[in-house]
Design a protein around this motif. Sequence first.
Motif, PDB file in Angstrom:
ATOM      1  N   THR A   1       0.764  -1.075   0.019  1.00 55.39           N
ATOM      2  CA  THR A   1       0.091   0.148   0.015  1.00 55.39           C
ATOM      3  C   THR A   1       0.905   1.356  -0.074  1.00 55.39           C
ATOM      4  OG1 THR A   1      -0.100  -0.066   2.466  1.00 55.39           O
ATOM      5  CG2 THR A   1      -1.935  -1.244   1.236  1.00 55.39           C
ATOM      6  N   GLU A   2       2.138   1.419   0.554  1.00 55.95           N
ATOM      7  CA  GLU A   2       2.954   2.390   0.746  1.00 55.95           C
ATOM      8  C   GLU A   2       4.260   2.039   0.638  1.00 55.95           C
ATOM      9  OE1 GLU A   2       2.804   6.699   3.232  1.00 55.95           O
ATOM     10  OE2 GLU A   2       1.643   5.008   3.789  1.00 55.95           O
ATOM     11  N   PRO A   3       4.697   1.465  -0.290  1.00 57.57           N
ATOM     12  CA  PRO A   3       6.404   0.756  -0.217  1.00 57.57           C
ATOM     13  C   PRO A   3       7.420   1.967   0.122  1.00 57.57           C
ATOM     14  CG  PRO A   3       5.412   0.934  -2.417  1.00 57.57           C
ATOM     15  CD  PRO A   3       4.200   1.340  -1.444  1.00 57.57           C
ATOM     16  N   GLU A   4       7.027   3.268  -0.010  1.00 62.42           N
ATOM     17  CA  GLU A   4       8.168   4.152   0.499  1.00 62.42           C
ATOM     18  C   GLU A   4       8.178   4.339   1.716  1.00 62.42           C
ATOM     19  OE1 GLU A   4       4.370   6.434  -0.157  1.00 62.42           O
ATOM     20  OE2 GLU A   4       5.409   4.885  -1.263  1.00 62.42           O
ATOM     21  N   ARG A   5       7.196   3.860   2.671  1.00 60.97           N
ATOM     22  CA  ARG A   5       7.081   4.080   4.159  1.00 60.97           C
ATOM     23  C   ARG A   5       7.831   2.923   4.634  1.00 60.97           C
ATOM     24  NH1 ARG A   5       4.618   7.472   7.423  1.00 60.97           N
ATOM     25  NH2 ARG A   5       3.200   8.197   5.936  1.00 60.97           N
ATOM     26  N   GLN A   6       8.941   3.162   5.495  1.00 59.84           N
ATOM     27  CA  GLN A   6       9.722   2.295   6.249  1.00 59.84           C
ATOM     28  C   GLN A   6       9.292   1.980   7.567  1.00 59.84           C
ATOM     29  OE1 GLN A   6      14.037   3.205   6.317  1.00 59.84           O
ATOM     30  NE2 GLN A   6      14.350   1.004   6.026  1.00 59.84           N
ATOM     31  N   LEU A   7       9.052   0.747   7.967  1.00 58.66           N
ATOM     32  CA  LEU A   7       8.606   0.494   9.226  1.00 58.66           C
ATOM     33  C   LEU A   7       9.687  -0.018  10.019  1.00 58.66           C
ATOM     34  CD1 LEU A   7       6.060  -0.799  10.844  1.00 58.66           C
ATOM     35  CD2 LEU A   7       6.468  -2.967   9.924  1.00 58.66           C
ATOM     36  N   TYR A   8       9.393   0.560  11.391  1.00 61.63           N
ATOM     37  CA  TYR A   8      10.283   0.203  12.490  1.00 61.63           C
ATOM     38  C   TYR A   8       9.702  -0.426  13.619  1.00 61.63           C
ATOM     39  CZ  TYR A   8      14.160   2.886  10.445  1.00 61.63           C
ATOM     40  OH  TYR A   8      15.204   3.209   9.572  1.00 61.63           O
ATOM     41  N   LEU A   9      10.407  -1.135  14.429  1.00 61.97           N
ATOM     42  CA  LEU A   9      10.006  -1.519  15.845  1.00 61.97           C
ATOM     43  C   LEU A   9      10.742  -0.670  16.671  1.00 61.97           C
ATOM     44  CD1 LEU A   9       8.357  -3.558  17.579  1.00 61.97           C
ATOM     45  CD2 LEU A   9      10.427  -5.293  17.395  1.00 61.97           C
ATOM     46  N   ALA A  10      10.132   0.172  17.490  1.00 58.48           N
ATOM     47  CA  ALA A  10      10.913   0.691  18.669  1.00 58.48           C
ATOM     48  C   ALA A  10      10.605  -0.044  19.918  1.00 58.48           C
ATOM     49  CB  ALA A  10       9.961   2.093  18.981  1.00 58.48           C
ATOM     50  N   ILE A  11      11.818  -0.290  20.650  1.00 57.72           N
ATOM     51  CA  ILE A  11      12.088  -0.918  21.943  1.00 57.72           C
ATOM     52  C   ILE A  11      13.326  -0.064  23.004  1.00 57.72           C
ATOM     53  CG2 ILE A  11      11.603  -3.108  20.867  1.00 57.72           C
ATOM     54  CD1 ILE A  11      14.743  -3.898  20.873  1.00 57.72           C
ATOM     55  N   THR A  12      12.997  -0.370  23.963  1.00 56.56           N
ATOM     56  CA  THR A  12      13.855   0.052  24.778  1.00 56.56           C
ATOM     57  C   THR A  12      15.394  -0.347  24.915  1.00 56.56           C
ATOM     58  OG1 THR A  12      13.403  -1.266  26.656  1.00 56.56           O
ATOM     59  CG2 THR A  12      12.012   0.700  26.485  1.00 56.56           C
ATOM     60  N   ASP A  13      16.328   0.210  25.358  1.00 51.16           N
ATOM     61  CA  ASP A  13      17.612  -0.509  25.413  1.00 51.16           C
ATOM     62  C   ASP A  13      17.828  -1.604  26.238  1.00 51.16           C
ATOM     63  OD1 ASP A  13      17.252   1.403  27.612  1.00 51.16           O
ATOM     64  OD2 ASP A  13      19.033   2.245  27.735  1.00 51.16           O
ATOM     65  N   ASP A  14      16.779  -1.683  27.200  1.00 48.69           N
ATOM     66  CA  ASP A  14      16.698  -2.666  28.210  1.00 48.69           C
ATOM     67  C   ASP A  14      16.251  -4.047  27.398  1.00 48.69           C
ATOM     68  OD1 ASP A  14      17.714  -1.664  30.228  1.00 48.69           O
ATOM     69  OD2 ASP A  14      15.445  -1.115  31.226  1.00 48.69           O
TER      70      ASP A  14
ATOM     71  N   ASP B   1      18.154  -7.457  26.423  1.00 50.69           N
ATOM     72  CA  ASP B   1      17.837  -8.749  26.719  1.00 50.69           C
ATOM     73  C   ASP B   1      17.575  -9.578  25.755  1.00 50.69           C
ATOM     74  OD1 ASP B   1      17.883  -7.997  29.479  1.00 50.69           O
ATOM     75  OD2 ASP B   1      15.756  -7.598  29.588  1.00 50.69           O
ATOM     76  N   VAL B   2      16.983  -9.210  24.410  1.00 54.55           N
ATOM     77  CA  VAL B   2      16.666  -9.829  23.445  1.00 54.55           C
ATOM     78  C   VAL B   2      17.521  -9.978  22.293  1.00 54.55           C
ATOM     79  CG1 VAL B   2      14.684 -10.310  21.798  1.00 54.55           C
ATOM     80  CG2 VAL B   2      14.253  -9.767  24.201  1.00 54.55           C
ATOM     81  N   PHE B   3      18.075  -8.767  21.727  1.00 56.75           N
ATOM     82  CA  PHE B   3      18.645  -8.762  20.601  1.00 56.75           C
ATOM     83  C   PHE B   3      20.154  -8.945  20.849  1.00 56.75           C
ATOM     84  CE2 PHE B   3      14.711  -7.146  19.718  1.00 56.75           C
ATOM     85  CZ  PHE B   3      14.294  -7.608  18.445  1.00 56.75           C
ATOM     86  N   LYS B   4      20.596  -9.061  21.887  1.00 60.11           N
ATOM     87  CA  LYS B   4      21.947  -9.133  22.066  1.00 60.11           C
ATOM     88  C   LYS B   4      22.276 -10.651  22.443  1.00 60.11           C
ATOM     89  CE  LYS B   4      24.200  -4.945  22.658  1.00 60.11           C
ATOM     90  NZ  LYS B   4      25.097  -4.133  23.280  1.00 60.11           N
ATOM     91  N   GLU B   5      21.249 -11.250  22.474  1.00 59.65           N
ATOM     92  CA  GLU B   5      21.219 -12.914  22.586  1.00 59.65           C
ATOM     93  C   GLU B   5      21.169 -13.472  21.086  1.00 59.65           C
ATOM     94  OE1 GLU B   5      21.531 -14.537  25.475  1.00 59.65           O
ATOM     95  OE2 GLU B   5      22.029 -12.681  26.609  1.00 59.65           O
ATOM     96  N   PRO B   6      21.584 -14.627  20.916  1.00 56.87           N
ATOM     97  CA  PRO B   6      21.665 -15.371  19.709  1.00 56.87           C
ATOM     98  C   PRO B   6      20.309 -15.456  19.065  1.00 56.87           C
ATOM     99  CG  PRO B   6      23.087 -16.852  21.305  1.00 56.87           C
ATOM    100  CD  PRO B   6      22.188 -15.617  22.161  1.00 56.87           C
ATOM    101  N   ILE B   7      19.197 -15.427  19.805  1.00 51.28           N
ATOM    102  CA  ILE B   7      17.971 -15.631  18.895  1.00 51.28           C
ATOM    103  C   ILE B   7      17.594 -14.166  18.441  1.00 51.28           C
ATOM    104  CG2 ILE B   7      16.432 -14.825  20.813  1.00 51.28           C
ATOM    105  CD1 ILE B   7      14.748 -17.318  19.773  1.00 51.28           C
ATOM    106  N   GLY B   8      17.853 -13.132  19.157  1.00 56.39           N
ATOM    107  CA  GLY B   8      17.833 -11.800  18.451  1.00 56.39           C
ATOM    108  C   GLY B   8      18.910 -11.368  17.454  1.00 56.39           C
ATOM    109  N   GLU B   9      20.291 -12.042  17.756  1.00 58.61           N
ATOM    110  CA  GLU B   9      21.165 -11.689  16.806  1.00 58.61           C
ATOM    111  C   GLU B   9      21.127 -12.287  15.341  1.00 58.61           C
ATOM    112  OE1 GLU B   9      24.638 -13.105  18.909  1.00 58.61           O
ATOM    113  OE2 GLU B   9      24.834 -11.237  19.991  1.00 58.61           O
ATOM    114  N   VAL B  10      20.338 -13.496  15.150  1.00 61.56           N
ATOM    115  CA  VAL B  10      20.241 -14.030  14.074  1.00 61.56           C
ATOM    116  C   VAL B  10      18.944 -12.993  13.279  1.00 61.56           C
ATOM    117  CG1 VAL B  10      18.238 -15.757  14.633  1.00 61.56           C
ATOM    118  CG2 VAL B  10      19.583 -16.178  12.971  1.00 61.56           C
ATOM    119  N   LEU B  11      18.104 -12.420  13.936  1.00 64.29           N
ATOM    120  CA  LEU B  11      17.024 -11.687  13.321  1.00 64.29           C
ATOM    121  C   LEU B  11      17.709 -10.458  12.735  1.00 64.29           C
ATOM    122  CD1 LEU B  11      14.250 -11.777  16.001  1.00 64.29           C
ATOM    123  CD2 LEU B  11      14.267 -12.829  13.573  1.00 64.29           C
ATOM    124  N   LEU B  12      18.845  -9.765  13.359  1.00 66.64           N
ATOM    125  CA  LEU B  12      19.330  -8.849  12.929  1.00 66.64           C
ATOM    126  C   LEU B  12      20.475  -8.687  11.955  1.00 66.64           C
ATOM    127  CD1 LEU B  12      20.178  -6.917  16.236  1.00 66.64           C
ATOM    128  CD2 LEU B  12      18.275  -6.432  14.815  1.00 66.64           C
TER     129      LEU B  12
END
Length: 138
Positions: free
Chosen positions: A88-101, A105-116
């Motif tokens: 519907t709007e391919p020029e709009r970029q989607l972001y997920l906003a999360i806290t540094d905590d 807790d999630v994205f510095k672990e292997p399960i989150g690292e693989v997503l990144l």
Amino acid sequence: MPARDIYHEQVKTALIREGWTITDDPYVLSFGRSNLFVDLGASKLVSAEKGNQKIAVEVKSFIGKSKINDLENALGQYTLYYDILKKTEPERQLYLAITDDAFNDVFKEPIGEVLLENKRLNLIVLDRLTGGIRQWIA
């Protein structure tokens, strides 16, 4: 309309501080007979030649009993919004906003690292204590 995340206003304020104009709160995605509600829509003038950059931001706190369950729910919502925005709007970029905590807790672990590593999602990392944006990951 769904309830706002506890960090909604902090993310909104942080985006405004970085020069973004909040255009929608919430940003409504209409698709077929359904309306979906992304937490925020925003735009920012990049340059006269490039025009406005547009984003949609889904805010998640990751404060449930299970960080993995929070991740699964956030990814499901993110994927749905991402696919609809692509149509519907391919020029709009989607972001997920999360806290540094949540990031630590999630994205510095292997399960989150693989997503990144696989570039599955774009993140805005909010410094929970200062209310500023610590990092953009795209």
